[in-house]
Every structure is written in structure tokens, then in C-alpha cells.
Design a protein around this motif. Structure first.
Motif, mmCIF file in Angstrom:
data_model
loop_
_atom_site.group_PDB
_atom_site.id
_atom_site.type_symbol
_atom_site.label_atom_id
_atom_site.label_comp_id
_atom_site.label_asym_id
_atom_site.label_seq_id
_atom_site.Cartn_x
_atom_site.Cartn_y
_atom_site.Cartn_z
ATOM 1 N N ARG B 15 23.560 -7.175 9.133
ATOM 2 C CA ARG B 15 22.291 -8.131 9.113
ATOM 3 C C ARG B 15 22.884 -9.012 11.189
ATOM 4 N NH1 ARG B 15 23.987 -13.323 6.636
ATOM 5 N NH2 ARG B 15 22.760 -14.282 6.427
ATOM 6 N N ALA B 16 23.988 -9.405 11.907
ATOM 7 C CA ALA B 16 23.369 -9.545 12.501
ATOM 8 C C ALA B 16 22.985 -8.926 13.687
ATOM 9 C CB ALA B 16 25.648 -9.813 13.058
ATOM 10 N N ASP B 18 20.039 -7.283 12.884
ATOM 11 C CA ASP B 18 18.947 -7.586 12.254
ATOM 12 C C ASP B 18 18.053 -8.752 13.018
ATOM 13 O OD1 ASP B 18 16.775 -6.512 12.184
ATOM 14 O OD2 ASP B 18 17.030 -7.547 9.149
ATOM 15 N N THR B 19 18.698 -9.976 12.423
ATOM 16 C CA THR B 19 19.117 -11.600 12.842
ATOM 17 C C THR B 19 18.826 -11.217 13.904
ATOM 18 O OG1 THR B 19 19.882 -11.136 10.708
ATOM 19 C CG2 THR B 19 18.784 -13.186 12.032
ATOM 20 N N MET B 20 20.173 -11.362 14.750
ATOM 21 C CA MET B 20 19.977 -11.695 16.448
ATOM 22 C C MET B 20 19.362 -11.133 16.877
ATOM 23 S SD MET B 20 21.468 -14.869 15.320
ATOM 24 C CE MET B 20 21.812 -15.437 17.163
ATOM 25 N N ASN B 22 17.032 -8.271 16.411
ATOM 26 C CA ASN B 22 15.854 -7.190 15.536
ATOM 27 C C ASN B 22 16.460 -5.714 16.195
ATOM 28 O OD1 ASN B 22 13.580 -7.638 14.799
ATOM 29 N ND2 ASN B 22 12.428 -7.136 16.028
#
Lengths: 381, 155
Positions: B15-16, B18-20, B22
Motif C-alpha cells: 500500500r505504501a 503503490d500510494t506514494m 505508484n
């Protein structure tokens, strides 16, 4: 005044990311690396919003928030928590302190822009202080309609402007376009399936980047229920089909506050030349009327004492024209300006039919009107 | 809870990143090839409470610079010194551990996080007490690899 945002975070990375997120908005971002610094910057700068981390050295977010909320001068500043800690206990504890929002790291820049944009009025940089755009400046008009023929019709109808028309056939495609590049104006068909035009409009309004973009709803003239619903929803205006492109251009110009005065007002040969176009109608009359007083005042400031009101391109005179003419002459009289009119024989004849205008006299050309104003040729006023 | 640690770590890292950044990460099964002699950067964040522990995230110095550039929207050559990289890796570690900590807290094991710290070197060996549970997860991120070491024990 730019929006002041204070980011309080011990991580320089986060402070830089926050600064980067708001770079394209009319904002000033202040930084502090812990609560103590944060309180000092808040007291000095009085930010419009504070983005506050929780876990920090020296003074953590809890203590900072408590001190902010107990300071009469600072307690009304909205605080958004931005923290890696999302446990229920923390969220509840912070909610009790009166924070406006709670964002959890990791986060997307778009999310923080959206949440902050709900609290303060974010405006794209350049919008607030930009020189007014002119009608002949390049603009982007996004048209969202599932019938390509309508987009083509609008492209054709606006072909005499330097505006770029971008056609998209679904609301999703329209939103994708807006995410990549913010259009100046949007026209969306109310006939998109599943009420997509209304959802699309709400999503544009929810995004800080697009919330100020004028959005026109488009439908057939007879769809009165849809028009009423669009008006209630807050669309900038309704464009009805069949489309009157002069009207569309005028409404786009008004919605963007475009400077159209150069089309009607010109300083030439020592006079203020007010010229009406061949497509004169209510829309043009409204534009000219709105600019009349400042333009005449500007001419007087520039040392011009004479006005030529030029109707040479008009083939007929109607009530709208006569009302405008009377207004022009009244302003000239108020400002002690000498004036002459230019117009064809047909227009002169039609004017003679009205009591208020039966004495109007017209020179056949601008040059002859100027000569008369300069006393070189007699043209009755 | 401790038996779900691998899953928690994997979700938090994915998640970290992917979110921050990409960037998609894929969990691997072995840590055998993480140390290749190249200088590495380790970000660590501890948590103290009903469960006490520390999480280290290892990346090569090259990958750490790429991560920093991506996070801050900078070209690699625009990154000034190691301080910027240290801060970025520390913050990314904080985001990963913050998610793990929140999951633990919601399951009745409240704890608080420590401030991130950074260690640099070519090979790391963390020796723990016998009562400590240790997990080492590795992830593939494009051409790079990432190691996440978790040490945890009940207080």
C-alpha cells in the motif's frame, strides 16, 4: 490574498510533498518541524489551515493540537491531521479535540488537495491576479456528449474563434481529461445516460482544480424539466439546441469575464469609435452596455473628447439598437463629449419611425463622421 | 496476531509503495539474494506497547535515491546529499510501520511509534533475544529488491 497553509511534520519529505501538492494553487505554504515551531509559525502567520503530524519530537501532534485549541487567537484555525497512525483509539482521541479532518499516510497528493479544498477556497495559481483574458485569447472548451455530431457542430460553430474544442463521449472520459488538463469551459449534454451529466458536474465541483470552471448544461429547448433541474444543481447556464453560436460565445465570454471590448471600442483618429457588428442582437447589446461607462470614462481619461457610434454594418434598426443608441448618447451628454453616428440610409429611415430617434442623423462613413466632429464638414447631430 | 505478521507486512509495504510511489511490489519467498555487496540504506521505526518491536526496511542506496526522487518529484541528480534520502526512507518506513501499528492497536495491542532512524552499510545482521519473533520478507520492485525485517515480542 493567497491561502496560507502551515505543514507541521518532523519529516522534511512530507513537508516537501505537501508543498509540491499545493504548488499549482494560489497558496503560501509554511513549514515547521515540530509542535513548538508550529505554534510559533501559527501565531506569526495566522494560517488559513494547519496540516499536523502526530508523532514528532519536541512536541507531538496531540499536545500541539491541545495548545492550539486553548489559544483564543488560534483555536479557530482548522486543523487536518496527517499521520501514519490510523488506529481507532487515536482517531477518536483526536476527533474529540476538534480536528476538521484526519488523513492517514500513505496518501495521494490528490487526496490532500481534495480534503484541504473542502475547508479553504483553493484557487489555481494565476486565476486571482491574472490579467483578464481577451475574447481572442486561446481557450479550451470541453464538450461531453455521446453524439459525436454535436461535438462536431460545436467545433464548427466556434471555428471563427481561436478556441480549441475537445470532444469526449462519456462523463468518465471527460473526467479523465479534466484530471490531466483543466479546461476553461465545459459543455455537457444532459442526455448522457444514467444522469451522468449531473454526477459529472458534482465531481467537477468537488475538485479544487475544477470547482471554478464554468459548466454549461446542454439540452433541447423543450426539455424544461431537465433545464430546471440543471439550474437548481448550480450549472453556470443552459445551452439549448438548436445552438445559437453567437449566444454561446457571448455566454462563455461572460462566464469567464473575457474582455470583449476590443471588438466594439477603439481609439482612432482622436475619437472613441464604438462600432457594432453585423450580428448585433441582445447578447452584443448586453456586452456593449456593460462596457459603455468604463470605456467612455477611459476615453475621457485618455484625452479624447469625441465619440463616433458606428452602425454601418447593421441592416436594420430595432428596439434593442435604439435603446443602446439612446444610452450611448446619454453617456456622451453626461460626459460633455461630442458625438456623431454612422449608418446606412435604411437604418436612418427606420430610425425616423420612432419618436425618440426621428432626429438622428448619420454620416455614411467613419471618416466623414470624424471630419464632421473636427468641423471640416457639416453633418447635423 | 504474530502469525499474521507476514500478511500485515506485505499489505503495508504494497500500500505504501503503490500510494506514494505508484510502484507495485511483489512478495518473494527467500531473502538469499538481498545482500550483494552494494551499499544499502536501512530505515527503522520501533513500536512500544503491549507488543514491542522494530521494523527495518532495507533497500540498496541506488534504489533509495530512486524512491526519494519519485516521492519528491525530483530527478535523481536534483537530490541533494544523503540527508534527503535518509528522511524519505525514514518517512516511508514510518508509513509502513504506522499501518502495522494501527492494525495491532485495533486488535487490542495498543502501542506507540518511535521516531524513524537510518543506518547505512553493506550487510546488516540484527541479533535478537531468544523470546523475540523475527520475520524477514523480501519484495521485488521492478529491477530492485526490498527487505523488510520485523522483530516483535510481547512486553
Amino acid at each position: 490574498m493567497p491561502i496560507k497553509i502551515l505543514t507541521v511534520d518532523d519529516s522534511k519529505t512530507i513537508r516537501l510533498i505537501v508543498g509540491k501538492a499545493f504548488r499549482s494553487f494560489d497558496c503560501e505554504v509554511f513549514e515547521a518541524s515540530n509542535g513548538v515551531e508550529g505554534l510559533a509559525v501559527a501565531a506569526k502567520e495566522r494560517p488559513n489551515i494547519i496540516i499536523l503530524d502526530l508523532t514528532m519530537p519536541v512536541m507531538d501532534g496531540f499536545e500541539t493540537l491541545t495548545k492550539l485549541k486553548s489559544d483564543p487567537d488560534l483555536k479557530s484555525i482548522p486543523v487536518v491531521m496527517l499521520t501514519a497512525e490510523s488506529g481507532r483509539e487515536n482517531v477518536l482521541r483526536i476527533a474529540k479535540q476538534g480536528v476538521r479532518d484526519y488523513l492517514v499516510k500513505p496518501f495521494k497528493e490528490e487526496l490532500i488537495i481534495e480534503r484541504v479544498g473542502r475547508i479553504v477556497d483553493l484557487k489555481p495559481k494565476g486565476v486571482t491576479n491574472a490579467k483578464a483574458k481577451r475574447f481572442d485569447d486561446p481557450l479550451t472548451v470541453l464538450v461531453v456528449d455521446d453524439k459525436p455530431a454535436i461535438s462536431d457542430q460545436i467545433i464548427h460553430g466556434l471555428a471563427d474563434t481561436p478556441w480549441s474544442v475537445q470532444g469526449r463521449s462519456t462523463a468518465g472520459e471527460g473526467l479523465d481529461y479534466c484530471n490531466k488538463s483543466v479546461p476553461d469551459v465545459v459543455i455537457v449534454s444532459l442526455n448522457l445516460p444514467d444522469n451522468a451529466a449531473f454526477t459529472f458536474f458534482q465531481m467537477l465541483r468537488a475538485q479544487p482544480k475544477t470547482k471554478s470552471v464554468p459548466v454549461f448544461a446542454m439540452c433541447v429547448k423543450t426539455a424544461s424539466d431537465e433545464q430546471a433541474r440543471a439550474q437548481q444543481s448550480g450549472f453556470t447556464g443552459i445551452i439549448t439546441k438548436p445552438i445559437d453560436f453567437d449566444e454561446v460565445k457571448s455566454r462563455i465570454a461572460r462566464s469567464l469575464n473575457l474582455d470583449t471590448s476590443y471588438k466594439y471600442f477603439e481609439h482612432r483618429d482622436g475619437v472613441l469609435w464604438i462600432k457594432l457588428p453585423a450580428n448585433f442582437g441582445t447578447a452584443v447589446a448586453n456586452e456593449v452596455t456593460g462596457q459603455l461607462r468604463p470605456k467612455i470614462a477611459e476615453a475621457v481619461d485618455a484625452g479624447l473628447g469625441k465619440v463616433v457610434f458606428d452602425l454601418a454594418l447593421l441592416k436594420t434598426a430595432d428596439v434593442t439598437l435604439i435603446k443602446l443608441g439612446l444610452e450611448v448618447l446619454q453617456f456622451c451628454h453626461e460626459m460633455s463629449l461630442r458625438s456623431r453616428m454612422v449608418g446606412s440610409g435604411t437604418v436612418a429611415q427606420e430610425c425616423r419611425k420612432f419618436e425618440e430617434t426621428k432626429d438622428w442623423a448619420f454620416a455614411p462613413t467613419f471618416e466623414e463622421a470624424v471630419a464632421a466632429l473636427n468641423g471640416k464638414e457639416a453633418v447635423p447631430a | 496476531m504474530i502469525d499474521q505478521l507476514d500478511e500485515l507486512v506485505t499489505q503495508a509495504v504494497a500500500r505504501a509503495f503503490d500510494t506514494m510511489l505508484n510502484v507495485k511490489v511483489a512478495a518473494e519467498t527467500s531473502d538469499a539474494t538481498l545482500w550483494n555487496g552494494e551499499p544499502h540504506v536501512a530505515g527503522s521505526v520501533g513500536f512500544i506497547g503491549k507488543l514491542t518491536g522494530v521494523v527495518y526496511i532495507y533497500s540498496s542506496a541506488t534504489f533509495a535515491r530512486e524512491i526519494t526522487g519519485q516521492l519528491l518529484g525530483l530527478k535523481i541528480e536534483e537530490i541533494e546529499g544523503e540527508e534527503m534520502v535518509n528522511d524519505a526512507i525514514g518517512e516511508l518506513t514510518n508509513m509502513v510501520v504506522g499501518q502495522i501499528k494501527s492494525q495491532l492497536s485495533d486488535r487490542g495491542m495498543p502501542c506507540v511509534l518511535t521516531i524513524p532512524s537510518i543506518v547505512r552499510g553493506s550487510q546488516f545482521v540484527v541479533e535478537s533475544m531468544s523470546s523475540t519473533t523475527r520475520r524477514f520478507n523480501t519484495f521485488k520492485c521492478g529491477n530492485h529488491r526490498l527487505g523488510v525485517e520485523t522483530l516483535i515480542k510481547p512486553s
